[in-house]
Design an enzyme around this catalytic site. Structure first.
Site, PDB file in Angstrom:
ATOM      1  N   GLU A  60       0.817  -1.210   0.000  1.00 26.39           N
ATOM      2  CA  GLU A  60       0.000   0.000   0.000  1.00 26.39           C
ATOM      3  C   GLU A  60       0.853   1.263   0.000  1.00 26.39           C
ATOM      4  O   GLU A  60       0.527   2.242  -0.668  1.00 26.39           O
ATOM      5  CB  GLU A  60      -0.950   0.009   1.198  1.00 26.39           C
ATOM      6  CG  GLU A  60      -2.051  -1.051   1.127  1.00 26.39           C
ATOM      7  CD  GLU A  60      -2.900  -0.943  -0.133  1.00 26.39           C
ATOM      8  OE1 GLU A  60      -2.970   0.150  -0.720  1.00 26.39           O
ATOM      9  OE2 GLU A  60      -3.482  -1.961  -0.537  1.00 26.39           O
ATOM     10  N   TYR A 143      -7.122   6.319   3.420  1.00 26.26           N
ATOM     11  CA  TYR A 143      -7.198   5.222   2.467  1.00 26.26           C
ATOM     12  C   TYR A 143      -6.386   4.012   2.934  1.00 26.26           C
ATOM     13  O   TYR A 143      -6.879   2.885   2.976  1.00 26.26           O
ATOM     14  CB  TYR A 143      -6.719   5.645   1.060  1.00 26.26           C
ATOM     15  CG  TYR A 143      -6.352   4.424   0.259  1.00 26.26           C
ATOM     16  CD1 TYR A 143      -7.355   3.631  -0.287  1.00 26.26           C
ATOM     17  CD2 TYR A 143      -5.038   3.993   0.144  1.00 26.26           C
ATOM     18  CE1 TYR A 143      -7.047   2.446  -0.956  1.00 26.26           C
ATOM     19  CE2 TYR A 143      -4.723   2.818  -0.512  1.00 26.26           C
ATOM     20  CZ  TYR A 143      -5.728   2.054  -1.057  1.00 26.26           C
ATOM     21  OH  TYR A 143      -5.422   0.888  -1.683  1.00 26.26           O
ATOM     22  N   ASP A 161     -10.215   4.699  -2.850  1.00 20.94           N
ATOM     23  CA  ASP A 161      -9.039   5.150  -3.584  1.00 20.94           C
ATOM     24  C   ASP A 161      -9.501   5.745  -4.912  1.00 20.94           C
ATOM     25  O   ASP A 161     -10.689   5.842  -5.184  1.00 20.94           O
ATOM     26  CB  ASP A 161      -8.076   3.980  -3.820  1.00 20.94           C
ATOM     27  CG  ASP A 161      -8.522   3.143  -4.998  1.00 20.94           C
ATOM     28  OD1 ASP A 161      -9.741   2.886  -5.085  1.00 20.94           O
ATOM     29  OD2 ASP A 161      -7.684   2.758  -5.824  1.00 20.94           O
ATOM     30  N   CYS A 216     -12.828  -0.126 -15.637  1.00 21.41           N
ATOM     31  CA  CYS A 216     -13.401   1.225 -15.534  1.00 21.41           C
ATOM     32  C   CYS A 216     -12.278   2.244 -15.370  1.00 21.41           C
ATOM     33  O   CYS A 216     -12.203   2.974 -14.384  1.00 21.41           O
ATOM     34  CB  CYS A 216     -14.365   1.274 -14.343  1.00 21.41           C
ATOM     35  SG  CYS A 216     -15.455   2.712 -14.324  1.00 21.41           S
ATOM     36  N   CYS A 223     -15.992  -0.718 -21.324  1.00 17.92           N
ATOM     37  CA  CYS A 223     -17.370  -0.967 -20.882  1.00 17.92           C
ATOM     38  C   CYS A 223     -17.929  -2.295 -21.426  1.00 17.92           C
ATOM     39  O   CYS A 223     -18.772  -2.922 -20.796  1.00 17.92           O
ATOM     40  CB  CYS A 223     -18.275   0.183 -21.286  1.00 17.92           C
ATOM     41  SG  CYS A 223     -17.832   1.767 -20.504  1.00 17.92           S
ATOM     42  N   CYS A 226     -17.459  -4.913 -18.883  1.00 20.16           N
ATOM     43  CA  CYS A 226     -17.808  -4.539 -17.513  1.00 20.16           C
ATOM     44  C   CYS A 226     -19.001  -5.357 -17.020  1.00 20.16           C
ATOM     45  O   CYS A 226     -20.021  -5.442 -17.703  1.00 20.16           O
ATOM     46  CB  CYS A 226     -18.137  -3.053 -17.432  1.00 20.16           C
ATOM     47  SG  CYS A 226     -18.597  -2.514 -15.776  1.00 20.16           S
ATOM     48  N   CYS A 232     -24.875   0.565 -14.882  1.00 16.09           N
ATOM     49  CA  CYS A 232     -24.089   1.787 -14.681  1.00 16.09           C
ATOM     50  C   CYS A 232     -24.856   3.054 -15.089  1.00 16.09           C
ATOM     51  O   CYS A 232     -25.313   3.182 -16.225  1.00 16.09           O
ATOM     52  CB  CYS A 232     -22.800   1.697 -15.493  1.00 16.09           C
ATOM     53  SG  CYS A 232     -21.777   3.181 -15.436  1.00 16.09           S
TER      54      CYS A 232
END
Length: 320
Positions: A60, A143, A161, A216, A223, A226, A232
């Site tokens: 991270e 975060y 995030d 995305c 898309c 997706c 969406c």
DNA sequence: GAAACGTGGGT
DNA sequence: TACCCAAGTTT
């Protein structure tokens, strides 16, 4: 099952302004997104069970503003050298800065070293599980604290995030991009759409982040692949282009940051202390060069010795 | 809330 | 080429 305004009214989401009228019911997205993650998640080293909480935390830190592809090799070397927080804490901070290599934002290396020291001193060498204790560590913000608690310990947290913010802006908000800075409304939304069950919530956090990273995306969203294309809000609205002010731009050439980068590169690659002349060679403008060097010293990234000789920090630097 | 903070790859 | 973007945090 298609999202409708009446469904939101039943849950109170629309009434409270959390969701626009055309956004899908959150629970309708959980299954598709989590199933998609099960089939498309990348096999990243910090996702393997053996990574542990320390591996998750190291990843991270490194992934803050740095792409996965560049983190991978450094992560492997880092964990091999410092498999536990105490191993890193036992070395001078300069070693962390050196091992950081060219990942960028080297203050993160210093903060990760500081976090390892704090974990060793305050938590018996184990990465803490509680969000407030994580948040208290240097370099751990909202975060990262949520990410470690969720990914390493399976807890239920809103992990917000840049990927998740973009996914939510599109899926729920019907807009191409989220606001410049994270808003209270985004935090509320993220908490609201979190699945109730703890393990499912943790899975959802990782899945939405991965969806943002692989499908995305900011530039060319895929898309067609997706899992929530038909739900969406942005897609249903015809994928309208971003309206507001232009996105941020960060100049770099000629800035103090570039000078700092060059100076630190010299120190990183040198075996021992470096004479002033070696640093002077990286930038011809003396005022800016001196300002950059002073900044590095003030940040604890560089340690001045006598007679204009410098090295990476060997002791405990200034608190950050 | 804005600005500072590295580096490199993609378009 | 120039600009955009990448698992943010701190001051």
């Amino acid at each position: 099952m298609t999202a409708t305004t009446s469904e939101h009214s039943a849950t109170g989401l629309t009434a409270t302004g959390l969701l626009p009228p055309e956004s899908p019911a959150p629970s309708d997205l959980h299954g598709p997104v989590i199933d998609w993650f099960g089939e498309n998640a990348r096999d990243l080293p910090w996702r393997r069970p053996e990574a542990g909480a320390w591996g998750v935390m190291v990843s991270e830190f490194m992934l803050q503003q740095t792409p996965v592809s560049r983190v991978l090799p450094v992560y492997e070397q880092w964990l091999a050298r410092w498999p536990r927080p105490a191993d890193l804490a036992a070395e001078p901070p300069g070693e962390a800065v050196r091992a950081w290599g060219r990942l960028g934002y080297p203050r993160r290396a210093l903060r990760l070293h500081g976090a390892a020291a704090a974990i060793t001193e305050r938590h018996g060498g184990d990465v803490p599980k509680e969000h407030p204790q994580l948040l208290a560590l240097p370099g751990v913000g909202e975060y990262t604290a949520a990410a470690v608690a969720s990914f390493a310990y399976g807890q239920r947290h809103a992990v917000l995030d840049t990927n998740v913010r973009r996914v939510f802006a599109r899926a729920f908000g019907g807009r191409e991009f989220p606001p410049t800075a994270t808003t209270a409304a985004e935090r509320r939304l993220a908490r609201t759409v979190l699945p109730e069950e703890e393990a499912t919530a943790a899975r959802w956090a990782a899945a939405t982040m991965e969806l943002g990273a692989l499908v995305c995306t900011a530039r060319k969203p895929d898309c067609g692949n997706c899992p929530i294309m038909d739900l969406c809000a942005w897609r249903r609205a015809g994928s309208p282009a971003h309206d507001g002010p232009p996105r941020r731009g960060q100049s770099y050439a000629g800035t103090d940051r570039q000078v700092r980068g060059r100076l630190l590169a010299v120190l990183r690659e040198a075996v021992g202390p470096v004479p002033q002349a070696a640093l002077d060679a990286v930038w011809d403008e003396p005022v800016q060069r001196a300002r950059a060097l002073d900044g590095l010293v003030a940040d604890g990234l560089v340690e001045p010795l006598e007679n204009g000789v410098y090295r990476l920090p060997q002791g405990r630097g200034p608190a950050m």
